[in-house]
Structures are given as C-alpha cells and as structure tokens.
Design a protein around this motif. Structure first.
Motif, PDB file in Angstrom:
ATOM      1  N   ASP A   1       0.838  -1.204   0.000  1.00 32.36           N
ATOM      2  CA  ASP A   1       0.000   0.000   0.000  1.00 32.36           C
ATOM      3  C   ASP A   1       0.872   1.253   0.000  1.00 32.36           C
ATOM      4  N   ASP A   2       1.912   1.203   0.806  1.00 25.76           N
ATOM      5  CA  ASP A   2       2.790   2.374   0.895  1.00 25.76           C
ATOM      6  C   ASP A   2       3.540   2.591  -0.421  1.00 25.76           C
ATOM      7  N   ILE A   3       4.018   1.506  -0.995  1.00 21.75           N
ATOM      8  CA  ILE A   3       4.712   1.619  -2.283  1.00 21.75           C
ATOM      9  C   ILE A   3       3.754   2.133  -3.347  1.00 21.75           C
ATOM     10  N   GLU A   4       2.534   1.597  -3.334  1.00 20.18           N
ATOM     11  CA  GLU A   4       1.544   2.024  -4.316  1.00 20.18           C
ATOM     12  C   GLU A   4       1.278   3.529  -4.207  1.00 20.18           C
ATOM     13  N   ARG A   5       1.182   4.002  -2.969  1.00 14.62           N
ATOM     14  CA  ARG A   5       0.953   5.439  -2.763  1.00 14.62           C
ATOM     15  C   ARG A   5       2.125   6.254  -3.338  1.00 14.62           C
ATOM     16  N   GLN A   6       3.329   5.771  -3.083  1.00 12.41           N
ATOM     17  CA  GLN A   6       4.501   6.509  -3.578  1.00 12.41           C
ATOM     18  C   GLN A   6       4.592   6.454  -5.110  1.00 12.41           C
ATOM     19  N   VAL A   7       4.225   5.301  -5.668  1.00 10.79           N
ATOM     20  CA  VAL A   7       4.241   5.182  -7.137  1.00 10.79           C
ATOM     21  C   VAL A   7       3.227   6.141  -7.750  1.00 10.79           C
ATOM     22  N   VAL A   8       2.038   6.179  -7.177  1.00 11.81           N
ATOM     23  CA  VAL A   8       1.006   7.093  -7.689  1.00 11.81           C
ATOM     24  C   VAL A   8       1.496   8.535  -7.596  1.00 11.81           C
ATOM     25  N   GLU A   9       2.080   8.873  -6.455  1.00 10.70           N
ATOM     26  CA  GLU A   9       2.570  10.249  -6.282  1.00 10.70           C
ATOM     27  C   GLU A   9       3.678  10.554  -7.297  1.00 10.70           C
ATOM     28  N   PHE A  10       4.531   9.575  -7.532  1.00  6.25           N
ATOM     29  CA  PHE A  10       5.622   9.817  -8.489  1.00  6.25           C
ATOM     30  C   PHE A  10       5.058  10.035  -9.891  1.00  6.25           C
ATOM     31  N   ILE A  11       4.080   9.221 -10.272  1.00  5.46           N
ATOM     32  CA  ILE A  11       3.489   9.368 -11.617  1.00  5.46           C
ATOM     33  C   ILE A  11       2.743  10.700 -11.710  1.00  5.46           C
ATOM     34  N   ARG A  12       2.068  11.081 -10.650  1.00  9.84           N
ATOM     35  CA  ARG A  12       1.424  12.397 -10.662  1.00  9.84           C
ATOM     36  C   ARG A  12       2.468  13.490 -10.866  1.00  9.84           C
ATOM     37  N   GLY A  13       3.612  13.299 -10.224  1.00 10.85           N
ATOM     38  CA  GLY A  13       4.676  14.301 -10.360  1.00 10.85           C
ATOM     39  C   GLY A  13       5.207  14.397 -11.778  1.00 10.85           C
ATOM     40  N   LEU A  14       5.132  13.275 -12.524  1.00 13.06           N
ATOM     41  CA  LEU A  14       5.567  13.309 -13.923  1.00 13.06           C
ATOM     42  C   LEU A  14       4.562  14.053 -14.797  1.00 13.06           C
TER      43      LEU A  14
ATOM     44  N   PRO B   1       2.257  16.900 -13.793  1.00 14.05           N
ATOM     45  CA  PRO B   1       1.704  17.846 -12.814  1.00 14.05           C
ATOM     46  C   PRO B   1       0.369  18.433 -13.243  1.00 14.05           C
ATOM     47  N   ALA B   2       0.091  18.463 -14.532  1.00 12.09           N
ATOM     48  CA  ALA B   2      -1.187  19.036 -14.973  1.00 12.09           C
ATOM     49  C   ALA B   2      -2.331  18.053 -14.783  1.00 12.09           C
ATOM     50  N   ASN B   3      -2.018  16.805 -14.520  1.00 10.18           N
ATOM     51  CA  ASN B   3      -3.065  15.796 -14.397  1.00 10.18           C
ATOM     52  C   ASN B   3      -2.957  15.125 -13.031  1.00 10.18           C
ATOM     53  N   ALA B   4      -3.809  15.565 -12.097  1.00 12.00           N
ATOM     54  CA  ALA B   4      -3.738  15.044 -10.740  1.00 12.00           C
ATOM     55  C   ALA B   4      -4.687  13.879 -10.528  1.00 12.00           C
ATOM     56  N   SER B   5      -5.281  13.372 -11.586  1.00 11.79           N
ATOM     57  CA  SER B   5      -6.327  12.357 -11.422  1.00 11.79           C
ATOM     58  C   SER B   5      -5.776  10.938 -11.492  1.00 11.79           C
ATOM     59  N   VAL B   6      -4.488  10.765 -11.272  1.00 16.46           N
ATOM     60  CA  VAL B   6      -3.905   9.418 -11.301  1.00 16.46           C
ATOM     61  C   VAL B   6      -4.332   8.665 -10.042  1.00 16.46           C
ATOM     62  N   GLU B   7      -4.896   7.489 -10.221  1.00 17.76           N
ATOM     63  CA  GLU B   7      -5.299   6.623  -9.119  1.00 17.76           C
ATOM     64  C   GLU B   7      -4.607   5.278  -9.302  1.00 17.76           C
ATOM     65  N   PRO B   8      -4.597   4.434  -8.264  1.00 21.73           N
ATOM     66  CA  PRO B   8      -3.933   3.128  -8.406  1.00 21.73           C
ATOM     67  C   PRO B   8      -4.448   2.304  -9.582  1.00 21.73           C
ATOM     68  N   SER B   9      -5.714   2.508  -9.931  1.00 25.89           N
ATOM     69  CA  SER B   9      -6.285   1.692 -11.014  1.00 25.89           C
ATOM     70  C   SER B   9      -6.350   2.434 -12.350  1.00 25.89           C
ATOM     71  N   THR B  10      -5.771   3.612 -12.412  1.00 26.09           N
ATOM     72  CA  THR B  10      -5.794   4.365 -13.667  1.00 26.09           C
ATOM     73  C   THR B  10      -5.101   3.565 -14.783  1.00 26.09           C
ATOM     74  N   ASP B  11      -5.770   3.453 -15.916  1.00 27.70           N
ATOM     75  CA  ASP B  11      -5.171   2.747 -17.052  1.00 27.70           C
ATOM     76  C   ASP B  11      -4.156   3.676 -17.717  1.00 27.70           C
ATOM     77  N   LEU B  12      -2.885   3.373 -17.503  1.00 29.85           N
ATOM     78  CA  LEU B  12      -1.831   4.274 -17.989  1.00 29.85           C
ATOM     79  C   LEU B  12      -1.716   4.239 -19.507  1.00 29.85           C
ATOM     80  N   ILE B  13      -2.118   3.126 -20.110  1.00 29.81           N
ATOM     81  CA  ILE B  13      -2.040   3.034 -21.570  1.00 29.81           C
ATOM     82  C   ILE B  13      -3.192   3.802 -22.206  1.00 29.81           C
TER      83      ILE B  13
END
Lengths: 91, 361
Positions: free
Chosen positions: A14-27, A29-41
């Motif tokens: 869970d903690d890793i998942e939170r950090q991964v989501v935060e890192f992807i959001r940081g990549l 910044p204009a799109n803050a709607s990244v969630e653990p289940s967001t389809d990245l493709i």
C-alpha cells in the motif's frame, strides 16, 4: 531508501503504491487524477521514457531490480500493476 | 500492413519481424521523425535503397534484425540492426549496429520503444550476437538520446551511453551547403570553404575501387589496427554498393607490394533548411608506415562530391591526427553524438572502450 519487509507485504505494498502514484502524478503535474487503477495506456499518461523514470525511481527508493524484459504493457498498465512488479522484484 | 503470426503478443502490442517494403519503412521513419520535430539540426533521410542494402540484403541478416511493433494491424514502431563483427583487443565478436528506432505517438503509449529494444536484444542474443552498438544524438525536440539515457539510468548493467562521437567535417560544395543549412554560423563556414576549395585530384593509377582480391589485406589492416574496438569488415561490407546512395563505396590505394590503404564512404541524405547530401567517411585505414594516405582521402572526397555530397564528415579516430585532418581541409565538428553500447554476454566489457573505429549509419 525503503527496505521492503516481506513479512508485512500488504502494508508495504500500500505504501509503495501510494509513492508510485505520487511519483506518476509528479511526472504529469497538470493531471492530478492518477489513481492506483488508472489505465496508464488508455490515458496516455506515460511513454517509454516516463516509465523508465519510474523504474529508476523504484530502484533508488525500494532497491527493486526490475528486469528489462518484465516491462511489458501488462505489467505497466496501472500504478497497481507497477507496484506489484516492484514488490516482486524487490523480494 | 503485414506481420508475422509467430510474434510474441502482449495485450494489444505485438512485436514481429518487419516484412514491409524498404520504401514503406523509409517513409515511416521520416514521418515519425517529423512528427516529433527536430529543432535546428540535420535530420537523416535514409533512403529505401540504403536500408535495403545494409539491413535486408546483408548476407548475415535474419528476420530478427528488423522488428516492427503493431497495435492491431497498425505499425506503431520499428527497430533495425545491421549484422557485423568487431574486434575488441585481439578477440573477434559477433555484433550488431542498431539504429533506425522510430515509434509513433500511439506506439509510445504502449511503451513500444522499450518492447522493441528488449525484443531486439533477446532475439539477437539467442542468435549468438554478443554486443549491440548504436548512435544517438540530442537535437531540438527529438527524444532519441533522452530515451537511451533513461534506459541506461533504469538498467545500468544492460546499456551504457558514451563515449562521445566527435567528427571532422569538410565542406565540398559551399554554395549547395549554404543553401541547405539553417544555422548562420554554418553558412559562414560554407562560404569560408571557398578559401580552400576541393580541387579535382590528378589521375592516380594506384587508387581504384575495391576488388575481392583486396579483401585479405584490408581485413588484416583492421585486425592489426590500433583502436581497441574496431570493425572486422566482411567482404560484403567492403564490396562497393552499386551507387553511393545505396551503400558504402570503398577505394583502395596500392603500393609496390599490393594494397596498402583503403577508405569507404556512403551518402546520407539529410534535411535541414533544405535537402543536402552528406558523405560519411566511415573507414580510412592503412598499413603501418604507409605514406600518401592524404591522396586516398582526396580521392574519396572527390568521389563523394561527384555523387552530389556538399559536406563530408569523418568520425574522429585515434590514428587520424589533428594535424593530418587540418592539412586535408577538415575542421572539428561536435554535434552531441553519443555511442550506445549494449553487451549481451558476460565476455563483453561492461563499458565501451573509449578508443574505437566503428560504423556510423
């Protein structure tokens, strides 16, 4: 650096998942709607260059050595899938 | 679009050997490069004939040397590699020179560049290839070098970036070159070339096209050359293609005891403000103590100019001294090129030797 304690994988995941989501959001910044289940493709949030940044982040933060051949669309489809890859690679 | 049903599938992205016609592939690469924008730098426009010659008609090529990434029936990415062999020290290795990585924006969403690189590495390793080389550069909004640097950060044991690849350059046709370039500085350089124009060399019976009988001497020159990492040319590599647009042209200089030196160039069409033709002189090597290699270089330049080249470049090599190159009318040209180095087996050094004499395509 976070050391993954395999005796408590669920909590750590869970903690890793939170950090991964935060890192992807940081990549993205204009799109803050990244969630653990967001389809990245489907969302087109990441390309090969961005996912390499995620892998480098995972190696540095979690000491996860992810083999290059594991970087398939199936393993990278969502932040949750990326987290599973990191956890599996850090064991 | 054609594809190979044997290609491994993963979700919606499929990697399979490329079976498209070379003109379709050349067009695809140009479209992808243009879609990303390329700043002020020269953009290579590999011709179908060149790709056909160096990749598809190479006698050692296999279906795994040219791969496509498909989403459904749509081609969204390609990567290609040319088979060749290299010397590292005194050991000969099977290698591949990989370039021509192009991925559409749709392919980027599926991480197609990663899948293509991984598939190429896995497939060529399975075929006994020990190391892959390549070349990337940073220019404008192009993403090529950024991708490779990201790959090296994520997988530092699988790919390294560098050393730098620096060139010598010489304007062959100042008027044509000035018309083709965007950079004011390069235009000034083009007109400065009028100070020392390339003059037609006198007929020289000691210099002629490479013939099959020259191969053993030319190969021995590379076997004994000073660079730690160097090409081990095959007869196919040195045999001139039908035209300079199609593939390398090799000239040999003879002395009293046979071939003493050889050089090879090919024409690479480029796009900047306009179209120009660049002559890439990949090889210029001689037996120790050979005199007159400057004459061979002048003949290579003249042949290249006759093929329509307005600029000639030579990768810097340890055995071509600055004094020699300056005397031949060349000036240093540094454009941010970096070598890519992917060892596939444990017997290959982890890092590329800094002292090299390699293909540039």
């Amino acid at each position: 650096m976070t050391i993954i304690d395999t005796r408590d994988t669920g909590h750590m995941s869970d903690d890793i998942e939170r950090q991964v989501v935060e890192f992807i959001r940081g990549l993205n910044p204009a799109n803050a709607s990244v969630e653990p289940s967001t389809d990245l493709i489907a969302s087109g949030l990441l390309d090969s260059l961005a996912i390499l940044e995620v892998i480098a982040f995972a190696a540095q933060r979690f000491s996860a050595t992810i083999p290059a051949r594991k970087l398939t669309p199936a393993n990278l489809r969502t932040p949750r899938a990326v987290t599973a890859l990191i956890v599996a690679s850090a064991r | 679009m054609t594809s190979d049903p044997q290609g491994e599938s993963d979700e919606d992205l499929r990697i399979a050997p490329l079976t498209l016609a070379p003109d379709v592939i050349a067009h695809f690469i140009a479209e992808v490069y243009d879609s990303y924008g390329h700043g002020t730098s020269f953009v290579p426009r590999w011709t179908a004939a060149f790709l056909d010659h160096v990749v598809f008609k190479h006698p050692e090529t296999t279906p795994d040397h040219a791969l496509g990434a498909y989403v459904g029936d749509r081609l969204v990415g390609i990567i290609m590699a040319q088979p060749h062999e290299v010397w590292i020290g005194q050991t000969r290795h099977r290698a591949a020179y990989s370039s021509w990585l192009a991925v559409t924006r749709e392919g980027a969403r599926y991480f197609a560049a990663l899948q293509l690189v991984n598939a190429l590495r896995d497939r060529l390793r399975a075929r006994g290839v020990e190391v892959i080389f390549g070349l990337a550069y940073r220019s404008g909004r192009s993403v090529g070098l950024n991708f490779w640097e990201g790959f090296a950060r994520a997988f530092p044991t699988e790919i390294t970036i560098g050393p730098d690849l620096k060139f010598w350059s010489r304007v062959l046709d100042g008027r044509a070159f000035a018309k083709a370039v965007k950079s004011p500085l390069l235009r000034v350089g083009a007109y400065a070339s009028y100070v020392r124009p390339l003059l037609k060399p006198a007929a020289d019976p000691s210099i002629r096209q490479f013939a099959g009988a020259d191969f053993d001497v030319c190969a021995a020159i590379m076997t004994n050359a000073g660079s730690k990492l160097r090409i081990a040319p095959s007869p196919w590599e040195l045999a001139s293609a039908q035209a300079a647009d199609q593939g390398p042209q090799t000239l040999v200089m003879h002395g009293a005891t046979g071939a003493q030196a050889f050089g090879a160039y090919h024409i690479l069409p480029m796009e900047d403000a306009g179209s120009l033709r660049l002559a890439m002189i990949e090889l210029l090597n001689a037996q120790p103590g050979t005199r007159g290699i400057g004459r061979l270089l002048t003949h290579l330049l003249w042949h290249a100019k006759a093929s329509g080249a307005s600029l000639a470049v030579i990768p810097r090599k340890p055995h071509l001294s600055a004094a020699f190159m300056l005397a031949a009318g060349f000036v240093p040209y540094e454009a941010g090129f970096k070598m890519l180095y992917m060892p596939l087996t444990a017997n290959i050094p982890q890092r590329m030797p800094a002292n090299f004499d390699m293909l540039v395509r």
